[in-house]
Design a protein around this motif. Structure first.
Motif, mmCIF file in Angstrom:
data_model
loop_
_atom_site.group_PDB
_atom_site.id
_atom_site.type_symbol
_atom_site.label_atom_id
_atom_site.label_comp_id
_atom_site.label_asym_id
_atom_site.label_seq_id
_atom_site.Cartn_x
_atom_site.Cartn_y
_atom_site.Cartn_z
ATOM 1 N N THR A 40 8.450 16.492 10.131
ATOM 2 C CA THR A 40 9.785 16.780 9.617
ATOM 3 C C THR A 40 9.720 18.132 8.931
ATOM 4 O OG1 THR A 40 9.349 15.758 7.469
ATOM 5 C CG2 THR A 40 10.228 14.323 9.211
ATOM 6 N N GLY A 64 17.816 21.011 11.561
ATOM 7 C CA GLY A 64 17.299 19.848 10.865
ATOM 8 C C GLY A 64 16.026 19.368 11.528
ATOM 9 N N SER A 65 15.423 18.340 10.965
ATOM 10 C CA SER A 65 14.146 17.842 11.480
ATOM 11 C C SER A 65 14.251 17.349 12.918
ATOM 12 C CB SER A 65 13.637 16.714 10.578
ATOM 13 O OG SER A 65 13.353 17.188 9.273
ATOM 14 N N ALA A 66 15.414 16.827 13.308
ATOM 15 C CA ALA A 66 15.581 16.298 14.661
ATOM 16 C C ALA A 66 15.576 17.396 15.718
ATOM 17 C CB ALA A 66 16.875 15.498 14.759
ATOM 18 N N PRO A 174 13.833 8.844 14.289
ATOM 19 C CA PRO A 174 15.072 9.472 13.827
ATOM 20 C C PRO A 174 14.795 10.511 12.737
ATOM 21 C CG PRO A 174 15.344 7.097 14.011
ATOM 22 C CD PRO A 174 13.873 7.376 14.183
ATOM 23 N N ARG A 175 15.464 11.633 12.821
ATOM 24 C CA ARG A 175 15.358 12.724 11.839
ATOM 25 C C ARG A 175 13.925 13.258 11.740
ATOM 26 N NH1 ARG A 175 18.290 8.745 10.242
ATOM 27 N NH2 ARG A 175 16.610 7.779 9.053
#
Length: 229
Positions: A40, A64-66, A174-175
């Motif tokens: 992340t 973002g991390s995704a 997720p994320r």
């Protein structure tokens, strides 16, 4: 005395230079870092002793991390800071100007089309012939089965995507960083259907499959599902 002073000065400069060189080489990750499974923004920032903000500023396509892709090289130089700040300021000014002009133009165009219904009909017909819709449906991704097991084959279906475009099908927590599972291409109607075999060792308790452009400019995510082991 002068010779001795010069010698001392040279020693100080050499010491300072050596210290600076050591500080540069002592950085945990250097100028860039490779994304690892499960990474992340926070984990990279911690591992490389930088801020998440610096990572975002140095990599404009990462929001973002995704958006992190396993194996991807992420820049840590921060060279985009000044440029991005200038672009943001300029963009805000242009956006405000565009809003002011756009509202006036929109009002004029709507009034003109309202007074000329035949022209409005002709424009709609032209859009149909060109393959354009009056309003594209929201993009959606679904899985069948909705909660597959590790190592299973899942059918990924998507609608509302850009038409006839190469895409990447990815999966991950997720994320967090995603790993590429397959490559595909959307249909001329903007749909997609592909059979994907999941890894036998899914990395987390929750897993999410996404469809995204090759350049990372957009992505659509299926609902995350709980991994059964």
């Amino acid at each position: 005395m002068l010779t001795r002073a010069l010698a001392v000065s040279g020693l100080i400069v050499a010491t300072f230079t050596a210290s600076s060189a050591y500080a540069q080489t002592a950085e945990p990750c250097g100028r860039e870092v490779e994304v690892e499974p499960g990474d992340t923004l926070s984990s990279i920032a911690s591992r490389c002793a930088v801020s998440e903000g610096l990572i975002l500023r140095a990599n404009p396509r990462i929001d973002g991390s995704a958006d992190l892709r396993v194996g991807q090289s992420v820049s840590l130089t921060g060279r985009m800071d000044t440029l991005k700040s200038m672009a943001t300021s300029a963009g805000e000014g242009l956006s405000q100007a565009a809003d002011n002009v756009g509202s006036q133009v929109k009002s004029s165009v709507e009034g003109f089309l309202s007074d000329n219904p035949q022209l409005q009909s002709n424009i709609r017909d032209l859009g149909t012939r060109l393959g354009l819709s009056e309003g594209q449906q929201p993009a959606e991704v679904s899985l069948d089965p909705a909660s597959p097991s590790p190592g299973a084959t899942v059918t990924v279906s998507a609608t509302g995507l850009p038409k006839d475009q190469a895409v990447i099908i990815g999966g991950g927590s997720p994320r967090a960083a995603f790993a590429q599972l397959d490559e595909a291409r959307t249909t001329p109607e903007g749909t997609l259907q592909a059979a994907i075999k999941l890894p036998a060792d899914l990395p987390a308790d929750d897993y999410q499959i996404s469809v995204r452009s090759e350049d990372g400019s957009w992505k659509v995510e299926a609902p995350a599902f709980a991994v059964t082991r």
